[in-house]
Design a protein around this motif. Structure first.
Motif: not given
Length: 191
Positions: A104-120
């Protein structure tokens, strides 16, 4: 490609400087924590080599009687990225972990990044793991009150655990790595 289990001295000398460059401070564990968990035989450090060249690394956590492996950190060095090394390394890791039900791996939840680049970046990371066969579970974890992580599991065996069994195994690893008090205080399941 070779996956080579290495000792803490080699980790400190060769991999730790790359680990500091690649992972932001808020995502890194202290060297002391990695050393302690390595000494307790929880943490394993795996050097990824191609033609005797260091191209990346895994830091994984396992405990006795757990059916799952936590892929805590995984990185391919910048100059080797986008050349298929990541895919090949995960495939080799899966073969090496045949005794387990999954990784298993954890990934930061999609769409909750600090900006557009982080979300991409989050979307790319999720797509990479999904392409390799990782399956997103139906819950998230909230760490330290703010960080929300989605959990992805790469099945290894044909046996399929329900999500409660996977969650139980995950928390056993978290408690071994971080301590019971910290996990109870800082980690919550969001369904």
């Amino acid at each position: 490609m070779n996956l080579i289990n290495i000792g803490i001295e080699e980790f400190e000398k060769e991999i730790y400087p790359e680990y500091i460059k690649i992972f932001p401070k808020e995502e890194r564990k202290e060297l002391k924590t990695i050393e302690e968990n390595y000494d307790k035989k929880i943490t394993k450090i795996i050097k990824i080599c191609e033609n005797n060249q260091f191209v990346g690394f895994f830091i994984i956590n396992t405990i006795p009687n757990s059916q799952y492996v936590q892929l805590d950190y995984f990185a391919i060095l910048n100059k080797y990225q986008n050349k298929g090394y990541g895919t090949k390394a995960i495939q080799l890791l899966k073969k090496q972990m045949e005794a387990y039900e999954g990784i298993f791996v954890e990934i930061e939840k999609l769409g909750l990044g600090k900006d557009k680049q982080d979300n991409l970046l989050r979307e790319r990371r999720a797509k990479f793991y999904e392409t390799l066969g990782f399956e997103k579970l139906n819950f998230e974890l909230k760490w330290f009150g703010t960080l929300i992580l989605s959990i992805y599991v790469l099945p290894i065996s044909t046996h399929k655990d329900n999500e409660n069994e996977i969650l139980k195994n995950m928390f056993e690893i978290y408690v071994s790595v971080h301590g019971k008090e910290k996990v109870e205080r800082d980690c919550k399941v969001i369904k």
